[in-house]
Structures are given as C-alpha cells and as structure tokens.
Design a protein around this motif. Structure first.
Motif, short mmCIF file in Angstrom:
data_model
loop_
_atom_site.label_atom_id
_atom_site.label_comp_id
_atom_site.label_asym_id
_atom_site.label_seq_id
_atom_site.Cartn_x
_atom_site.Cartn_y
_atom_site.Cartn_z
N ILE A 102 -6.24 -2.80 5.84
CA ILE A 102 -5.76 -1.64 6.28
C ILE A 102 -4.25 -1.67 6.66
CG2 ILE A 102 -6.06 -2.38 8.70
CD1 ILE A 102 -6.81 0.78 9.07
N HIS A 103 -3.41 -0.86 6.51
CA HIS A 103 -1.88 -1.01 6.63
C HIS A 103 -1.84 -0.36 8.19
CE1 HIS A 103 -1.09 -1.52 2.38
NE2 HIS A 103 -0.42 -2.44 2.60
N ILE A 104 -1.07 -0.92 8.87
CA ILE A 104 -0.78 -0.38 9.99
C ILE A 104 0.84 -0.50 10.05
CG2 ILE A 104 -0.56 -0.84 12.61
CD1 ILE A 104 -3.07 -2.64 12.40
N SER A 105 1.44 0.82 10.35
CA SER A 105 2.94 1.02 10.29
C SER A 105 3.38 1.52 11.35
CB SER A 105 3.10 2.10 8.99
OG SER A 105 2.56 1.73 7.81
N VAL A 106 4.83 0.99 11.70
CA VAL A 106 5.49 1.26 12.84
C VAL A 106 6.88 1.61 12.41
CG1 VAL A 106 3.98 -0.12 14.57
CG2 VAL A 106 6.10 -0.98 13.59
N PRO A 107 7.45 2.79 13.15
CA PRO A 107 8.83 3.24 12.98
C PRO A 107 9.83 2.05 13.60
CG PRO A 107 7.70 4.64 14.92
CD PRO A 107 6.59 3.64 14.27
N LEU A 108 10.87 1.89 12.80
CA LEU A 108 11.92 1.22 13.67
C LEU A 108 13.05 1.99 13.83
CD1 LEU A 108 11.62 -1.75 11.00
CD2 LEU A 108 10.63 -1.69 13.16
N PHE A 141 -2.09 4.17 11.13
CA PHE A 141 -3.21 3.28 10.54
C PHE A 141 -3.59 4.15 9.32
CE2 PHE A 141 -3.72 2.33 15.01
CZ PHE A 141 -4.14 0.90 14.96
N GLY A 142 -3.52 3.37 8.28
CA GLY A 142 -3.78 3.90 6.80
C GLY A 142 -5.50 3.64 6.69
N ASP A 143 -5.69 3.96 5.54
CA ASP A 143 -7.18 4.05 5.22
C ASP A 143 -7.73 2.45 4.69
OD1 ASP A 143 -7.71 6.61 5.35
OD2 ASP A 143 -7.31 6.95 3.33
N ILE A 144 -8.90 2.02 4.76
CA ILE A 144 -9.29 0.63 4.53
C ILE A 144 -9.17 0.76 2.78
CG2 ILE A 144 -10.90 -1.11 3.98
CD1 ILE A 144 -12.14 -0.11 6.95
N ASN A 145 -8.45 -0.17 2.23
CA ASN A 145 -8.30 -0.27 0.64
C ASN A 145 -8.25 -1.49 0.18
OD1 ASN A 145 -8.05 2.53 -0.26
ND2 ASN A 145 -6.29 2.55 0.99
#
Length: 165
Positions: free
Chosen positions: A133-139, A119-123
């Motif tokens: 917010i960016h939610i990132s997941v590994p592939l 979870f990134g910061d709110i921007n």
C-alpha cells in the motif's frame, strides 16, 4: 504504526532546500519534456540501465531514504520524494517511472492539509515485487505556506499486519 516516524522523516535535513531547488528547475519543463524524461526512465528501468535515472535524482537524499528503509526491517518497500510536479527528487530504490504526478499516490496528498496521510489501495507493485500500500504525505515549506512535493512510502502489507498483531 508508522505515523510518528513519517512525521519525523518529513523533516529530513536539507529536504526543504532540495525541494525548493528542484521545483525551481522543473517548473519550466513542458509537459512534453516531462513525458520524454518519463519515457527514457521507463526504458532504462526495463533494461536495468540506471545511468540516466541516476542523473535525475539527488544521491545524498536517496541514500538517506535507503537507510530509513533498511531500519524499517522490510516493512517499508520503497520511499519516493517528488517535487511539486510529481517528478522524482529522491528514491530509495529504482522506480518504474520518473513522473508520479499522474498517480493517486501523488494527487491524493499534494497540496492537501499538512496532516494528510493518503492511503492508496493494496496493489502488487512492479518495482518492489510485493503486495503493498502506498502512504503519501504532503511536503511544505517550514512555514507551511508553500507546497513543495510529496513523500510516498510503499508499505509491505503482510509485514505491517504481522507487526500489528
């Protein structure tokens, strides 16, 4: 609210195959070549001329990402799939840059445990014109041995909070 859906989206048809092919092509790119592509992409974004960026992304996968975004009823503002170097493979919407590899939304998830939700910061996002917010997941490969890239979801903060109530 999105965790189960994100787990399903990480397994889109042909995603593994497309990432493997992209990684084979981009692993030979020098840092200078990546910077040049990123620069050209950024100029195209500023000028609303998307001919160059569209040549660099997979159109079929991008169409699938747009469909996921549409089904989210504006909760998801953008979806980006990057390869192992952080280069865009597919995008739901035009991004302001081609190389995500130098940003936390990539580095916070790439090569991390398969269950990671970063979870990134709110921007305020320049590309989507929203607070998100960016939610990132590994592939990973199906066998979960080889990191392939990252899937990034831009999530509209106001929309997701209103759904959580």
């Amino acid at each position: 609210l999105l965790h189960r859906k994100i787990e399903r989206w990480k397994r889109l048809p042909r995603l593994d195959e497309l990432l493997r092919a992209q990684n084979a092509r981009t692993k030979r790119l020098s840092n200078g070549e990546i910077q040049e592509r990123d620069k050209k992409w950024g100029i195209a974004f500023q000028e609303n001329d998307f001919a160059y960026p569209l040549k660099l992304i997979d159109q079929e996968l991008s169409a699938q990402l747009r469909q996921i975004k549409k089904q989210s009823l504006d909760v998801i503002t953008e979806i980006i799939v990057t390869d192992a170097r952080g280069l865009n493979l597919a995008i739901s919407d035009m991004t302001s840059d081609y190389w995500q590899g130098d940003e936390e939304k990539f580095t916070g998830a790439y090569d991390k445990p398969a269950t990671t939700l970063y979870f990134g910061d709110i921007n305020y996002d320049e590309s989507t014109k929203r607070f998100q917010i960016h939610i990132s997941v590994p592939l990973y490969t199906e066998e979960k041995f080889e990191p392939l890239g990252v899937m990034v979801f831009g999530v509209d903060v106001e929309k997701i909070l209103s759904q959580a109530q």
